[in-house]
Design a protein around this motif. Structure first.
Motif, mmCIF file in Angstrom:
data_model
loop_
_atom_site.group_PDB
_atom_site.id
_atom_site.type_symbol
_atom_site.label_atom_id
_atom_site.label_comp_id
_atom_site.label_asym_id
_atom_site.label_seq_id
_atom_site.Cartn_x
_atom_site.Cartn_y
_atom_site.Cartn_z
ATOM 1 N N GLU A 91 -9.718 8.403 -4.151
ATOM 2 C CA GLU A 91 -10.494 6.880 -3.854
ATOM 3 C C GLU A 91 -9.662 5.498 -4.692
ATOM 4 O OE1 GLU A 91 -13.421 4.765 -2.317
ATOM 5 O OE2 GLU A 91 -13.013 6.885 -1.771
ATOM 6 N N GLY A 92 -9.565 5.918 -5.921
ATOM 7 C CA GLY A 92 -8.806 4.742 -6.445
ATOM 8 C C GLY A 92 -7.666 4.390 -5.911
ATOM 9 N N ASP A 93 -6.624 5.358 -5.496
ATOM 10 C CA ASP A 93 -5.569 5.051 -4.780
ATOM 11 C C ASP A 93 -5.796 4.335 -3.552
ATOM 12 O OD1 ASP A 93 -2.570 5.261 -4.295
ATOM 13 O OD2 ASP A 93 -3.002 6.572 -2.756
ATOM 14 N N ARG A 94 -6.682 4.764 -2.947
ATOM 15 C CA ARG A 94 -7.153 3.986 -1.593
ATOM 16 C C ARG A 94 -7.578 2.775 -1.674
ATOM 17 N NH1 ARG A 94 -11.412 2.755 1.535
ATOM 18 N NH2 ARG A 94 -13.017 3.541 0.033
ATOM 19 N N ARG A 95 -8.423 2.576 -2.632
ATOM 20 C CA ARG A 95 -8.765 1.009 -3.033
ATOM 21 C C ARG A 95 -7.590 0.258 -3.512
ATOM 22 N NH1 ARG A 95 -14.614 2.081 -6.194
ATOM 23 N NH2 ARG A 95 -15.720 2.926 -4.258
ATOM 24 N N GLU A 96 -6.658 0.875 -4.470
ATOM 25 C CA GLU A 96 -5.803 0.031 -4.820
ATOM 26 C C GLU A 96 -4.871 -0.594 -3.720
ATOM 27 O OE1 GLU A 96 -3.280 -1.864 -7.587
ATOM 28 O OE2 GLU A 96 -5.311 -1.048 -7.907
ATOM 29 N N ILE A 151 -5.755 -0.753 -0.712
ATOM 30 C CA ILE A 151 -6.326 -2.138 0.062
ATOM 31 C C ILE A 151 -6.457 -3.397 -0.783
ATOM 32 C CG2 ILE A 151 -8.617 -2.839 0.834
ATOM 33 C CD1 ILE A 151 -9.335 0.272 1.353
ATOM 34 N N ALA A 152 -6.464 -3.133 -2.052
ATOM 35 C CA ALA A 152 -6.170 -4.349 -2.839
ATOM 36 C C ALA A 152 -4.803 -5.106 -2.615
ATOM 37 C CB ALA A 152 -6.704 -4.067 -4.095
ATOM 38 N N GLN A 153 -3.722 -4.009 -2.795
ATOM 39 C CA GLN A 153 -2.551 -4.666 -2.735
ATOM 40 C C GLN A 153 -2.365 -5.181 -1.311
ATOM 41 O OE1 GLN A 153 -0.161 -4.416 -5.107
ATOM 42 N NE2 GLN A 153 1.299 -5.385 -4.008
ATOM 43 N N ALA A 154 -2.898 -4.647 -0.294
ATOM 44 C CA ALA A 154 -2.255 -5.200 1.068
ATOM 45 C C ALA A 154 -3.217 -6.634 1.164
ATOM 46 C CB ALA A 154 -2.877 -4.252 2.071
ATOM 47 N N GLN A 155 -4.454 -6.668 0.597
ATOM 48 C CA GLN A 155 -5.008 -7.974 0.616
ATOM 49 C C GLN A 155 -4.394 -8.904 -0.116
ATOM 50 O OE1 GLN A 155 -7.979 -8.693 1.911
ATOM 51 N NE2 GLN A 155 -8.030 -10.557 1.467
ATOM 52 N N TRP A 156 -3.948 -8.780 -1.342
ATOM 53 C CA TRP A 156 -3.158 -9.639 -1.986
ATOM 54 C C TRP A 156 -1.799 -10.037 -1.415
ATOM 55 C CZ3 TRP A 156 1.777 -10.298 -4.224
ATOM 56 C CH2 TRP A 156 1.755 -11.247 -5.314
ATOM 57 N N GLU A 157 -1.144 -8.980 -0.787
ATOM 58 C CA GLU A 157 0.017 -9.579 -0.040
ATOM 59 C C GLU A 157 -0.193 -10.448 1.307
ATOM 60 O OE1 GLU A 157 2.099 -5.933 0.726
ATOM 61 O OE2 GLU A 157 2.555 -5.446 -1.070
ATOM 62 N N ARG A 158 -1.333 -10.113 1.658
ATOM 63 C CA ARG A 158 -1.709 -10.934 2.735
ATOM 64 C C ARG A 158 -2.259 -12.372 2.516
ATOM 65 N NH1 ARG A 158 -4.557 -7.263 5.006
ATOM 66 N NH2 ARG A 158 -6.536 -7.661 3.999
ATOM 67 N N ASP A 159 -2.837 -12.240 1.302
ATOM 68 C CA ASP A 159 -3.207 -13.686 0.656
ATOM 69 C C ASP A 159 -1.950 -14.662 0.186
ATOM 70 O OD1 ASP A 159 -5.772 -13.217 1.424
ATOM 71 O OD2 ASP A 159 -6.283 -12.546 -0.498
ATOM 72 N N HIS A 160 -0.902 -13.691 -0.273
ATOM 73 C CA HIS A 160 -0.008 -14.746 -0.891
ATOM 74 C C HIS A 160 1.327 -14.572 -0.001
ATOM 75 C CE1 HIS A 160 -2.389 -13.758 -4.171
ATOM 76 N NE2 HIS A 160 -2.086 -14.961 -4.523
ATOM 77 N N GLU A 161 1.078 -14.330 1.154
ATOM 78 C CA GLU A 161 2.530 -14.364 2.099
ATOM 79 C C GLU A 161 3.115 -15.783 2.250
ATOM 80 O OE1 GLU A 161 1.781 -13.451 6.490
ATOM 81 O OE2 GLU A 161 1.422 -11.505 6.069
ATOM 82 N N ILE A 162 4.436 -15.384 2.140
ATOM 83 C CA ILE A 162 5.444 -16.461 2.038
ATOM 84 C C ILE A 162 5.616 -16.910 3.515
ATOM 85 C CG2 ILE A 162 7.434 -17.440 1.169
ATOM 86 C CD1 ILE A 162 7.284 -15.660 -1.149
ATOM 87 N N GLY A 163 5.439 -17.982 4.038
ATOM 88 C CA GLY A 163 5.781 -18.385 5.347
ATOM 89 C C GLY A 163 7.080 -18.749 5.531
ATOM 90 N N PRO A 164 7.950 -19.173 6.445
ATOM 91 C CA PRO A 164 9.068 -19.455 6.733
ATOM 92 C C PRO A 164 9.536 -20.650 6.027
ATOM 93 C CG PRO A 164 8.027 -19.954 8.660
ATOM 94 C CD PRO A 164 6.952 -19.134 7.808
ATOM 95 N N PRO A 165 10.655 -20.686 5.743
ATOM 96 C CA PRO A 165 11.159 -22.031 4.838
ATOM 97 C C PRO A 165 10.785 -23.376 5.751
ATOM 98 C CG PRO A 165 12.990 -20.679 5.521
ATOM 99 C CD PRO A 165 11.887 -19.830 6.051
#
Length: 53
Positions: free
Chosen positions: A27-32, A34-48
């Motif tokens: 369960e902790g791994d699943r939540r981690e 999900i949190a990692q995917a959310q963080w990556e989605r929030d901090h996506e670097i757009g094209p230059p």
């Protein structure tokens, strides 16, 4: 009959403990994940930015 049950109680207890620990780990791994995917989605670097001067 009682000695057989008394013999199995520690094994059943350890099995239950193993189940609870593995459930929490998974369960902790699943939540981690999900949190990692959310963080990556929030901090996506757009094209230059294009440099059209």
């Amino acid at each position: 009959m009682w000695p057989y049950i008394a013999t199995l109680i520690p094994s059943i207890g350890l099995l239950y403990l193993f189940y609870v620990i593995m459930k929490h780990i998974l369960e902790g791994d699943r939540r981690e994940r999900i949190a990692q995917a959310q963080w990556e989605r929030d901090h996506e670097i757009g094209p230059p930015p294009s440099d059209h001067s």
